[in-house]
Write a protein that holds these residues in place. Structure first.
Motif, mmCIF file in Angstrom:
data_model
loop_
_atom_site.group_PDB
_atom_site.id
_atom_site.type_symbol
_atom_site.label_atom_id
_atom_site.label_comp_id
_atom_site.label_asym_id
_atom_site.label_seq_id
_atom_site.Cartn_x
_atom_site.Cartn_y
_atom_site.Cartn_z
ATOM 1 N N MET A 1 0.854 -1.203 0.000
ATOM 2 C CA MET A 1 0.000 0.000 0.000
ATOM 3 C C MET A 1 0.882 1.243 0.000
ATOM 4 S SD MET A 1 -3.255 0.613 0.010
ATOM 5 C CE MET A 1 -4.598 0.014 0.991
ATOM 6 N N ASN A 2 0.608 2.154 -0.920
ATOM 7 C CA ASN A 2 1.384 3.387 -0.983
ATOM 8 C C ASN A 2 0.856 4.409 0.023
ATOM 9 O OD1 ASN A 2 3.138 3.268 -3.643
ATOM 10 N ND2 ASN A 2 1.192 2.267 -4.062
ATOM 11 N N ASN A 3 1.787 5.079 0.695
ATOM 12 C CA ASN A 3 1.435 6.188 1.579
ATOM 13 C C ASN A 3 1.581 7.483 0.799
ATOM 14 O OD1 ASN A 3 0.851 4.771 3.858
ATOM 15 N ND2 ASN A 3 2.912 4.960 4.727
ATOM 16 N N VAL A 4 0.453 8.099 0.517
ATOM 17 C CA VAL A 4 0.488 9.281 -0.340
ATOM 18 C C VAL A 4 0.436 10.556 0.503
ATOM 19 C CG1 VAL A 4 -0.717 10.508 -2.199
ATOM 20 C CG2 VAL A 4 -0.644 8.019 -2.196
ATOM 21 N N GLY A 5 1.300 11.493 0.150
ATOM 22 C CA GLY A 5 1.246 12.836 0.727
ATOM 23 C C GLY A 5 0.726 13.790 -0.333
ATOM 24 N N ILE A 6 -0.276 14.589 0.008
ATOM 25 C CA ILE A 6 -0.856 15.508 -0.974
ATOM 26 C C ILE A 6 -0.546 16.930 -0.544
ATOM 27 C CG2 ILE A 6 -2.984 16.268 -2.110
ATOM 28 C CD1 ILE A 6 -4.061 13.465 -1.817
ATOM 29 N N LEU A 7 0.020 17.703 -1.483
ATOM 30 C CA LEU A 7 0.440 19.080 -1.178
ATOM 31 C C LEU A 7 -0.484 20.059 -1.880
ATOM 32 C CD1 LEU A 7 2.819 17.532 -0.085
ATOM 33 C CD2 LEU A 7 4.363 19.144 -1.208
ATOM 34 N N ILE A 8 -1.033 20.979 -1.115
ATOM 35 C CA ILE A 8 -1.997 21.933 -1.658
ATOM 36 C C ILE A 8 -1.639 23.350 -1.216
ATOM 37 C CG2 ILE A 8 -3.895 20.235 -1.672
ATOM 38 C CD1 ILE A 8 -4.928 21.545 0.913
ATOM 39 N N SER A 9 -2.251 24.311 -1.923
ATOM 40 C CA SER A 9 -2.125 25.710 -1.476
ATOM 41 C C SER A 9 -3.471 26.412 -1.411
ATOM 42 C CB SER A 9 -1.228 26.509 -2.437
ATOM 43 O OG SER A 9 0.080 26.010 -2.444
ATOM 44 N N GLY A 10 -4.517 25.791 -1.962
ATOM 45 C CA GLY A 10 -5.776 26.537 -2.064
ATOM 46 C C GLY A 10 -7.008 25.668 -2.014
ATOM 47 N N ARG A 11 -7.829 25.823 -3.044
ATOM 48 C CA ARG A 11 -9.150 25.211 -3.136
ATOM 49 C C ARG A 11 -9.180 23.715 -2.841
ATOM 50 N NH1 ARG A 11 -11.227 26.179 -9.071
ATOM 51 N NH2 ARG A 11 -9.339 24.953 -9.405
ATOM 52 N N GLY A 12 -8.234 22.985 -3.427
ATOM 53 C CA GLY A 12 -8.134 21.557 -3.118
ATOM 54 C C GLY A 12 -9.104 20.660 -3.860
ATOM 55 N N SER A 13 -9.573 21.100 -5.039
ATOM 56 C CA SER A 13 -10.534 20.237 -5.745
ATOM 57 C C SER A 13 -9.846 18.987 -6.309
ATOM 58 C CB SER A 13 -11.275 21.009 -6.843
ATOM 59 O OG SER A 13 -10.422 21.323 -7.909
ATOM 60 N N ILE A 31 -3.971 8.022 2.199
ATOM 61 C CA ILE A 31 -3.454 9.384 2.332
ATOM 62 C C ILE A 31 -2.872 9.525 3.729
ATOM 63 C CG2 ILE A 31 -4.065 11.838 2.372
ATOM 64 C CD1 ILE A 31 -6.183 11.222 0.211
ATOM 65 N N SER A 32 -1.549 9.668 3.809
ATOM 66 C CA SER A 32 -0.935 9.725 5.129
ATOM 67 C C SER A 32 -0.571 11.147 5.531
ATOM 68 C CB SER A 32 0.293 8.818 5.189
ATOM 69 O OG SER A 32 1.257 9.259 4.274
ATOM 70 N N LEU A 33 -0.765 12.101 4.602
ATOM 71 C CA LEU A 33 -0.448 13.493 4.924
ATOM 72 C C LEU A 33 -1.115 14.426 3.915
ATOM 73 C CD1 LEU A 33 1.377 15.537 6.548
ATOM 74 C CD2 LEU A 33 3.078 15.224 4.754
ATOM 75 N N VAL A 34 -1.736 15.477 4.417
ATOM 76 C CA VAL A 34 -2.160 16.588 3.549
ATOM 77 C C VAL A 34 -1.450 17.824 4.087
ATOM 78 C CG1 VAL A 34 -4.070 17.968 2.667
ATOM 79 C CG2 VAL A 34 -4.413 15.524 3.111
ATOM 80 N N LEU A 35 -0.628 18.393 3.237
ATOM 81 C CA LEU A 35 0.218 19.503 3.679
ATOM 82 C C LEU A 35 -0.086 20.750 2.847
ATOM 83 C CD1 LEU A 35 3.987 19.283 4.473
ATOM 84 C CD2 LEU A 35 3.148 21.081 2.956
ATOM 85 N N SER A 36 -0.230 21.863 3.522
ATOM 86 C CA SER A 36 -0.454 23.131 2.818
ATOM 87 C C SER A 36 0.598 24.135 3.246
ATOM 88 C CB SER A 36 -1.847 23.667 3.151
ATOM 89 O OG SER A 36 -2.009 24.969 2.611
ATOM 90 N N ASN A 37 0.929 25.030 2.335
ATOM 91 C CA ASN A 37 1.820 26.131 2.732
ATOM 92 C C ASN A 37 1.008 27.359 3.122
ATOM 93 O OD1 ASN A 37 1.022 26.573 0.030
ATOM 94 N ND2 ASN A 37 2.740 27.981 -0.277
ATOM 95 N N ARG A 38 -0.330 27.242 3.009
ATOM 96 C CA ARG A 38 -1.189 28.374 3.382
ATOM 97 C C ARG A 38 -2.246 27.908 4.366
ATOM 98 N NH1 ARG A 38 -2.196 30.501 -2.574
ATOM 99 N NH2 ARG A 38 -0.178 31.495 -2.932
ATOM 100 N N ALA A 39 -2.314 28.589 5.509
ATOM 101 C CA ALA A 39 -3.269 28.192 6.551
ATOM 102 C C ALA A 39 -4.700 28.364 6.070
ATOM 103 C CB ALA A 39 -3.031 29.033 7.803
ATOM 104 N N SER A 40 -4.912 29.304 5.127
ATOM 105 C CA SER A 40 -6.281 29.599 4.679
ATOM 106 C C SER A 40 -6.751 28.670 3.557
ATOM 107 C CB SER A 40 -6.332 31.045 4.182
ATOM 108 O OG SER A 40 -5.416 31.192 3.111
#
Ligand code: GRF
Length: 201
Positions: A1-13, A31-40
């Motif tokens: 099973m792959n551990n996927v990290g998803i990196l976003i900055s906005g809407r996230g569609s 999905i083992s991580l969802v990381l954003s560089n923007r808190a909003s």
């Protein structure tokens, strides 16, 4: 099973589309991580609703390499082995990219190599392109450059605005990104130089 990290900055569609496909059992991954560089980022809210491990690492004021070191640390602690950039507005540093060869995917709203960088849909309109689309590709050290996994064309219509064109492209982004992630997770992607071959099931 792959551990996927998803990196976003906005809407996230795109994140939502990936998450939907994973939760429906269509992709052998978690999905083992969802990381954003923007808190909003709206996508962070969705990630919390879906009970994924989330983290916000603000990138403001940090250089590419320093920021990438912070990302690498998060990837390690979440045991991420595959990364999906989904509207992530920072460029990964070369050291980080080297640590994940053919393990970082990106979605871009044009038929690469046309219209790299920001506002790809606006660039296509301004150029007068008759066809544009979207691309899922591996990330290498250059911007919007790595080997192409899947693409989908979208015709430009006479009355198109940036918004109308973007929303027609987005429909296909939400289809090809989960499909490309599935192929990678199923180990059905062979890369020969720049060419990607999809192996049958
Ligand atoms: C998408 O158009 C994607 O192709 C580009 O950034 C946008 C992100 O949208 N890289 P969303 O945050 O996934 O809704």
């Amino acid at each position: 099973m792959n551990n996927v990290g998803i990196l976003i900055s906005g809407r996230g569609s795109n994140f939502r589309a990936l998450s939907d496909a994973i939760e429906a059992g269509r992709i052998p991954a978690r999905i083992s991580l969802v990381l954003s560089n923007r808190a909003s980022a709206a996508g962070l809210e969705l990630a919390r609703e879906r009970n994924y491990p989330t983290v916000c690492i603000p990138s403001k004021g940090l250089g590419r390499d320093a920021y990438s070191r912070l990302l690498a640390r998060e990837f390690k602690s979440a045991q991420v082995d595959l990364v999906c950039l989904a509207g992530f507005m920072r460029i990964l540093g070369p050291e980080l990219v080297k640590q994940y060869p053919l393990r970082i995917l990106n979605i871009h709203p044009s038929l690469l190599p046309a219209f790299t960088g920001l506002h790809a849909q606006r660039q296509a309109l301004e150029w007068g392109a008759k066809v544009t689309g979207c691309t899922v590709h591996f990330v290498d050290e250059e911007l919007d450059h790595g080997a192409i996994i899947l693409q989908h064309p979208v015709p430009v219509e006479d009355g198109d605005s940036e918004e109308s064109l973007s929303s027609r492209i987005l429909v296909h982004e939400h289809q090809i990104y989960p499909e490309a992630l599935k192929l990678v997770c199923q180990n059905r992607v062979r890369v020969e130089g720049r060419r990607v071959r999809i192996m049958p099931e």
